[in-house]
Design a protein around this motif. Structure first.
Motif, PDB file in Angstrom:
ATOM      1  N   LYS A  70      -6.659 -66.661 -13.893  1.00  7.86           N
ATOM      2  CA  LYS A  70      -6.947 -66.259 -15.273  1.00  7.86           C
ATOM      3  C   LYS A  70      -6.031 -65.114 -15.701  1.00  7.86           C
ATOM      4  CE  LYS A  70     -11.747 -66.191 -16.592  1.00  7.86           C
ATOM      5  NZ  LYS A  70     -12.967 -65.633 -16.255  1.00  7.86           N
ATOM      6  N   SER A  74      -3.011 -65.085 -18.671  1.00  9.31           N
ATOM      7  CA  SER A  74      -2.895 -64.141 -19.793  1.00  9.31           C
ATOM      8  C   SER A  74      -1.526 -63.480 -19.807  1.00  9.31           C
ATOM      9  CB  SER A  74      -3.950 -63.040 -19.710  1.00  9.31           C
ATOM     10  OG  SER A  74      -5.171 -63.541 -19.293  1.00  9.31           O
ATOM     11  N   LEU A  77       1.122 -65.878 -20.943  1.00  8.15           N
ATOM     12  CA  LEU A  77       1.070 -66.146 -22.382  1.00  8.15           C
ATOM     13  C   LEU A  77       1.664 -64.977 -23.154  1.00  8.15           C
ATOM     14  CD1 LEU A  77       0.287 -67.942 -24.695  1.00  8.15           C
ATOM     15  CD2 LEU A  77      -2.014 -67.017 -24.608  1.00  8.15           C
ATOM     16  N   LEU A  78       1.335 -63.755 -22.743  1.00 10.97           N
ATOM     17  CA  LEU A  78       1.895 -62.575 -23.402  1.00 10.97           C
ATOM     18  C   LEU A  78       3.424 -62.575 -23.286  1.00 10.97           C
ATOM     19  CD1 LEU A  78      -0.574 -59.704 -22.423  1.00 10.97           C
ATOM     20  CD2 LEU A  78      -0.174 -60.644 -24.702  1.00 10.97           C
ATOM     21  N   VAL A  89      -2.081 -62.474 -31.620  1.00  5.60           N
ATOM     22  CA  VAL A  89      -3.312 -62.134 -32.323  1.00  5.60           C
ATOM     23  C   VAL A  89      -4.458 -62.650 -31.476  1.00  5.60           C
ATOM     24  CG1 VAL A  89      -4.642 -62.393 -34.438  1.00  5.60           C
ATOM     25  CG2 VAL A  89      -2.142 -62.434 -34.522  1.00  5.60           C
ATOM     26  N   LEU A  90      -5.384 -61.797 -31.172  1.00  5.52           N
ATOM     27  CA  LEU A  90      -6.457 -62.261 -30.306  1.00  5.52           C
ATOM     28  C   LEU A  90      -7.777 -61.542 -30.549  1.00  5.52           C
ATOM     29  CD1 LEU A  90      -6.677 -59.877 -27.890  1.00  5.52           C
ATOM     30  CD2 LEU A  90      -4.518 -60.941 -27.283  1.00  5.52           C
ATOM     31  N   ASP A  91      -8.837 -62.241 -30.168  1.00  4.87           N
ATOM     32  CA  ASP A  91     -10.162 -61.627 -30.151  1.00  4.87           C
ATOM     33  C   ASP A  91     -10.413 -61.179 -28.719  1.00  4.87           C
ATOM     34  OD1 ASP A  91     -10.557 -62.410 -32.788  1.00  4.87           O
ATOM     35  OD2 ASP A  91     -11.261 -64.390 -32.174  1.00  4.87           O
ATOM     36  N   PHE A  92     -10.649 -59.905 -28.548  1.00  4.49           N
ATOM     37  CA  PHE A  92     -10.927 -59.463 -27.181  1.00  4.49           C
ATOM     38  C   PHE A  92     -12.345 -58.934 -27.063  1.00  4.49           C
ATOM     39  CE2 PHE A  92     -10.725 -54.831 -27.504  1.00  4.49           C
ATOM     40  CZ  PHE A  92     -10.119 -54.687 -28.742  1.00  4.49           C
ATOM     41  N   ALA A  93     -12.883 -59.065 -25.876  1.00  9.21           N
ATOM     42  CA  ALA A  93     -14.285 -58.706 -25.671  1.00  9.21           C
ATOM     43  C   ALA A  93     -14.438 -57.198 -25.605  1.00  9.21           C
ATOM     44  CB  ALA A  93     -14.778 -59.347 -24.377  1.00  9.21           C
ATOM     45  N   PHE A  99     -16.851 -59.204 -29.966  1.00 10.79           N
ATOM     46  CA  PHE A  99     -15.400 -59.373 -29.947  1.00 10.79           C
ATOM     47  C   PHE A  99     -14.754 -58.630 -31.107  1.00 10.79           C
ATOM     48  CE2 PHE A  99     -16.911 -62.770 -27.377  1.00 10.79           C
ATOM     49  CZ  PHE A  99     -15.921 -62.977 -26.439  1.00 10.79           C
ATOM     50  N   LYS A 101     -10.878 -58.019 -33.234  1.00 10.81           N
ATOM     51  CA  LYS A 101      -9.581 -58.663 -33.415  1.00 10.81           C
ATOM     52  C   LYS A 101      -8.477 -57.647 -33.144  1.00 10.81           C
ATOM     53  CE  LYS A 101      -7.550 -61.897 -36.651  1.00 10.81           C
ATOM     54  NZ  LYS A 101      -7.776 -62.549 -37.937  1.00 10.81           N
TER      55      LYS A 101
END
Lengths: 185, 117
Positions: A70, A74, A77-78, A89-93, A99, A101
């Motif tokens: 995992k 990530s 992808l970055l 652009v991402l939603d992070f926990a 979450f 943005k």
């Protein structure tokens, strides 16, 4: 993160092999069946205990592998988005179910949690390399643990079969004794 | 009828193979569940009108263009299929070895031995 296998020595060096009983009646000569069976039972228990430990280690590794995968996904992808020059652009926990943005532009580095309260910053290629090494180490460990499991499994099966053989031999013996008794009566 | 060392080794080998088959079965089951999830996601994406979709990578939802998300799903699906195929092959070879051992052991011990599951 690195998990050392049983202090360097291989399992067959640490755990004695269950000896195969060539001739059960000879083996039982002079000793009581109960003692022989108890000895086997004790050995079986020890092997089972070791197996439990091995299975746990295996499960831990099997759990760790997807975690590393995992992280690697990530980071990759970055890196890919950086290459393309697109802004991530991402939603992070924020917490478990909350979450927020975020926009990430020009990501150069990420922080990797190394465990034991230590976090280090790595450039994206370095982070990727470290994670890949970790992943390779994980599957190497997994194959070692698999071999250990095979070994201990053999000892367990051998002890189980030996116990069965002793029991059945004892039955034959008892049968012989009772036969002689009825004959002499 | 007594058990020889060779018999004992055959029994051990069988028991080991049996454990492995069980492990592979569990993995195959997990892969199948993952494949179903991916298929469902693909279907949803096909119906979606949005240009961007949140796509879970690691712990975060990355906003990816629909095509990119579709490509990633496709890749994940392919990866799953090839893993499935590899495991099924391994399983088939293990089962073949087990069948051979069964034949040998049942021939000698008959009903005195039970090699199922």
């Amino acid at each position: 993160m690195a998990e050392t296998s049983t202090s360097g020595a291989s399992l067959p060096e640490l755990v004695p092999k269950a000896s195969f009983i060539e001739d059960v009646s000879e083996h039982l000569q002079g000793a009581s069946v109960d003692d022989a069976l108890n000895e086997l039972r004790g050995a079986h228990q020890k092997y089972k205990y070791i197996e439990q430990e091995i299975v746990q280690r295996k499960q831990r590794l099997a759990f760790k592998q997807p975690e590393i995968e995992k992280c690697l996904a990530s980071v990759k992808l970055l890196a890919a988005q950086k290459e393309e020059g697109t802004e991530a652009v991402l939603d992070f926990a924020l917490s478990d179910q909350v979450f927020a943005k975020a926009r990430l532009a020009n990501v150069e580095a990420v922080n990797l949690w190394l465990g034991a309260g230590v976090m280090l910053e790595y450039s994206l290629p370095d982070a990727q390399q470290l994670l890949e090494t970790q992943l390779a180490g994980c599957s190497r460990q997994l194959s070692i643990v698999q071999e250990e499991h095979d070994y201990i499994k053999d000892q367990i099966t051998t002890t189980e079969v030996s116990a069965c053989r002793e029991v059945s031999m004892a039955r034959v013996y008892n049968y012989g004794v009772s036969q002689r008794r009825t004959a002499s009566a | 009828m007594d058990v020889t060392l060779a018999d004992q080794e055959n029994i051990n080998h069988f028991s080991r193979l049996n454990t492995k088959v069980h492990e592979i079965n569990a993995k195959l089951k997990a892969l199948k569940a993952a494949a179903e999830d991916i298929e469902e996601a693909e279907n949803e994406l096909m119906l979606a009108e949005d240009e961007e979709v949140p796509y879970l990578v690691g712990e975060c939802f990355f906003h990816l263009e629909k095509e990119v998300a579709e490509a990633r799903l496709q890749e994940a699906a392919n990866e799953g299929t090839s893993q499935c195929a590899a495991l099924s092959n391994e399983r088939a070879s293990l089962l073949k070895q087990m069948a051979a051992l069964k034949k040998t052991l049942y021939a000698k011990f008959g009903n005195a031995i039970n090699l199922e599951e």
